[in-house]
Design an enzyme around this catalytic site. Structure first.
Site, PDB file in Angstrom:
ATOM      1  N   PRO A  89      35.787  38.149  37.295  1.00 28.52           N
ATOM      2  CG  PRO A  89      36.887  37.749  38.316  1.00 28.52           C
ATOM      3  CD  PRO A  89      35.475  38.143  38.339  1.00 28.52           C
ATOM      4  CD  GLU A 116      38.809  34.572  47.941  1.00 34.17           C
ATOM      5  OE1 GLU A 116      39.073  34.230  47.301  1.00 34.17           O
ATOM      6  OE2 GLU A 116      39.713  36.057  48.185  1.00 34.17           O
ATOM      7  NE  ARG A 153      44.124  54.713  22.947  1.00 31.70           N
ATOM      8  CZ  ARG A 153      44.016  54.630  21.156  1.00 31.70           C
ATOM      9  NH1 ARG A 153      42.798  53.701  21.073  1.00 31.70           N
ATOM     10  NH2 ARG A 153      44.532  54.518  20.343  1.00 31.70           N
ATOM     11  CG  ASP A 168      44.219  53.100  18.108  1.00 31.21           C
ATOM     12  OD1 ASP A 168      45.179  53.743  17.590  1.00 31.21           O
ATOM     13  OD2 ASP A 168      42.882  52.904  18.638  1.00 31.21           O
TER      14      ASP A 168
HETATM   15  C1  JFT Z   1      38.279  40.608  39.552  1.00 30.55           C
HETATM   16  C2  JFT Z   1      39.017  40.514  37.205  1.00 30.55           C
HETATM   17  C3  JFT Z   1      39.228  39.691  36.711  1.00 30.55           C
HETATM   18  C4  JFT Z   1      40.422  38.677  37.432  1.00 30.55           C
HETATM   19  C5  JFT Z   1      36.329  42.226  39.355  1.00 30.55           C
HETATM   20  C6  JFT Z   1      36.395  40.472  42.409  1.00 30.55           C
HETATM   21  C7  JFT Z   1      37.237  39.891  42.832  1.00 30.55           C
HETATM   22  C8  JFT Z   1      39.271  39.177  42.449  1.00 30.55           C
HETATM   23  C9  JFT Z   1      39.465  37.933  41.815  1.00 30.55           C
HETATM   24  C10 JFT Z   1      39.691  37.238  41.879  1.00 30.55           C
HETATM   25  C11 JFT Z   1      39.215  35.283  41.065  1.00 30.55           C
HETATM   26  C12 JFT Z   1      38.256  34.952  41.253  1.00 30.55           C
HETATM   27  C13 JFT Z   1      37.970  37.285  42.827  1.00 30.55           C
HETATM   28  C14 JFT Z   1      37.731  40.655  40.603  1.00 30.55           C
HETATM   29  C15 JFT Z   1      37.967  41.161  38.517  1.00 30.55           C
HETATM   30  C16 JFT Z   1      39.863  40.547  35.020  1.00 30.55           C
HETATM   31  C17 JFT Z   1      36.961  41.723  38.622  1.00 30.55           C
HETATM   32  C18 JFT Z   1      36.956  40.732  40.898  1.00 30.55           C
HETATM   33  N1  JFT Z   1      38.059  40.054  42.012  1.00 30.55           N
HETATM   34  N2  JFT Z   1      37.356  35.941  42.257  1.00 30.55           N
HETATM   35  N3  JFT Z   1      38.399  41.347  36.583  1.00 30.55           N
HETATM   36  N4  JFT Z   1      38.872  41.414  35.307  1.00 30.55           N
HETATM   37  N5  JFT Z   1      40.567  39.261  34.227  1.00 30.55           N
HETATM   38  N6  JFT Z   1      40.740  38.385  37.471  1.00 30.55           N
HETATM   39 CL1  JFT Z   1      35.038  41.825  42.654  1.00 30.55          CL
END
Ligand code: JFT
Length: 424
Positions: A89, A116, A153, A168
């Site tokens: 994230p 998390e 793609r 696109d």
């Molecule tokens: C989310 C991700 C997000 C989002 C890797 C891993 C655990 C869940 C999470 C969600 C919020 C806070 C953990 C991921 C993503 C996005 C990528 C992980 N979580 N902490 N990628 N792209 N928009 N949300 Cl490891």
């Protein structure tokens, strides 16, 4: 051939997404390969534990570093040229240009976490961190799915038609134009006439205008970093805007109707502002022949005389500048040039009734209904007669002080920027 390696505790989560249609064919044709690696294979305990509670307390679990580090090291051994990407994230937001960049790689390793998040120290093992956008997911796998789809793609041969990725959404920084297929009339909703015309140039122009207008309305953020190519397209979708600077009839400070003098500075500065913001024509309105002559001399000097060689940019600005006897002549001239009567917009610093906001007029210009004529007064302002005959009275340009004596050329520049300027 681009090989993706996914490191995940759910090695079958993307099976379905990868097992259909275009991505399935791409793998069958050997254009891409996707290997899903089970992170649990890199644990050494009886229960194949990949997570643990966070130091410092707090809810949920964190991915342990040892299995992830071991899995990444193994993936690098097997894929010597791999770019290792952690979905997170906190990562940089994945967009079309990131997809295009990754489509040039030979091997990509995608690390998908859960819970998390992952132990911070794992980040020293990766080349970059990506997020797919500002919303919360349950883990990295759906994000990896998106990255694989957007990247795959773009690989030549993956889509049937090799040149279609160039057309696109986003590839030229604009949203795509509306699409239609049969039937021609669906429950009373007709396909736009132009698409049935068979005139390919007209169709291309319509589509470009739709793209620009839609992008301006829904995603103006996509236009802010744009280059001049896009600003020229934007211009094509905007209504024709004309400006008139009226020297008669206007008020003097005693509210008497008078004729004001034509000034060199007003003509030059409003011409230059008008040219900058894409005004089609700037009319200097005065019935006084001597003043018309003076205005003509100013324009002519820079258009064709000595000044035209000496200052090319001023020549370009004054190319839009014209002289007229009265407002009626201006309206007739615009109607002749654009084929339609212009909507009349007046400006005034004096307090008065209902006014149109800059935002509302900006929207009208973008929706390209008809040409617009924006009228500026000189002296103490336009007469009531002109104001009562207008279609819109634009809101005043104001500061937070009780002093409001902007010159007409300053007000014109500010107003044109609010209506037609690129907005940061
Ligand atoms: C989310 C991700 C997000 C989002 C890797 C891993 C655990 C869940 C999470 C969600 C919020 C806070 C953990 C991921 C993503 C996005 C990528 C992980 N979580 N902490 N990628 N792209 N928009 N949300 Cl490891």
């Amino acid at each position: 051939m681009l090989k993706f390696t996914l490191i995940t505790i759910f090695p079958h989560m993307l099976d379905s997404a990868l097992g259909h249609s275009i991505l399935k064919k791409a793998q069958e044709k050997g254009l891409i390969e996707v290997e899903q690696v089970d992170l649990r294979a890199y644990t050494h305990d009886r229960h194949h534990v990949t997570d643990d509670s966070p130091y410092g307390g707090g809810q949920g679990m964190v991915m342990k570093p040892e299995p992830l580090a071991a899995a990444i090291e193994d993936a690098r051994r097997k894929n010597a040229q791999a770019r290792v990407i952690l979905l997170a994230p906190q990562g940089r937001v994945f967009n079309q240009s990131a997809a295009a960049r990754l489509a040039n790689e030979k091997e990509i390793v995608l690390i998908c976490g859960r819970y998390e998040g992952i132990d911070e120290r794992v980040k020293t093992f990766v080349d970059e961190e990506l997020s797919i956008g500002d919303y919360t997911l349950t883990g990295g796998e759906p994000a990896a799915n998106v990255v694989i789809d957007a990247v795959a793609r773009l690989i030549p041969g993956v889509l049937g038609n090799e040149n279609s990725p160039a057309e696109d959404s986003f590839s030229d920084g604009l949203l795509e134009y509306p699409q239609y297929t049969r039937p021609e009339d669906f429950r009373g909703m007709k396909v736009p006439e132009v698409l049935l015309s068979g005139d390919h140039e007209k169709i291309a122009q319509w589509r470009r205008e739709q793209s620009v207008t839609l992008t301006r309305q829904r995603r103006p953020d996509l236009l802010t970093n744009s280059d001049f190519k896009i600003s020229a397209k934007t211009q094509a979708a905007q209504a024709a805007v004309y400006v008139a600077l009226v020297h008669y009839p206007v008020y003097d400070k005693n509210h008497h109707v008078v004729t004001t003098a034509v000034t060199n500075m007003d003509i030059h500065d409003i011409s230059r502002s008008g040219r900058t913001y894409g005004v089609k024509g700037f009319y200097v309105v005065t019935p006084v022949k001597a003043l018309q002559k003076l205005a003509l001399k100013i324009i002519d000097h820079w258009e064709t005389g000595y000044g035209s060689e000496y200052n090319v940019t001023r020549k370009q600005a004054l190319e839009i500048t014209r002289i007229a006897n009265c407002l009626d002549d201006v309206i007739i001239d615009i109607e002749r040039e654009s084929g339609e009567k212009p909507a009349i917009v007046v400006t005034s610093a004096r307090p008065m009734g209902v006014r149109t906001s800059f935002a509302a007029l900006r929207d009208m210009l973008n929706n390209k209904t008809r040409p617009f004529l924006i009228i500026f007064g000189t002296g103490w302002g336009l007469t009531e007669t002109i104001i009562s005959q207008s279609d819109y009275v634009l809101e005043a340009v104001e500061g937070y002080t009780d002093y409001n004596h902007l010159s007409v050329r300053s007000a014109a520049a500010i107003i044109l920027d609010r209506l037609m300027g690129r907005q940061g």
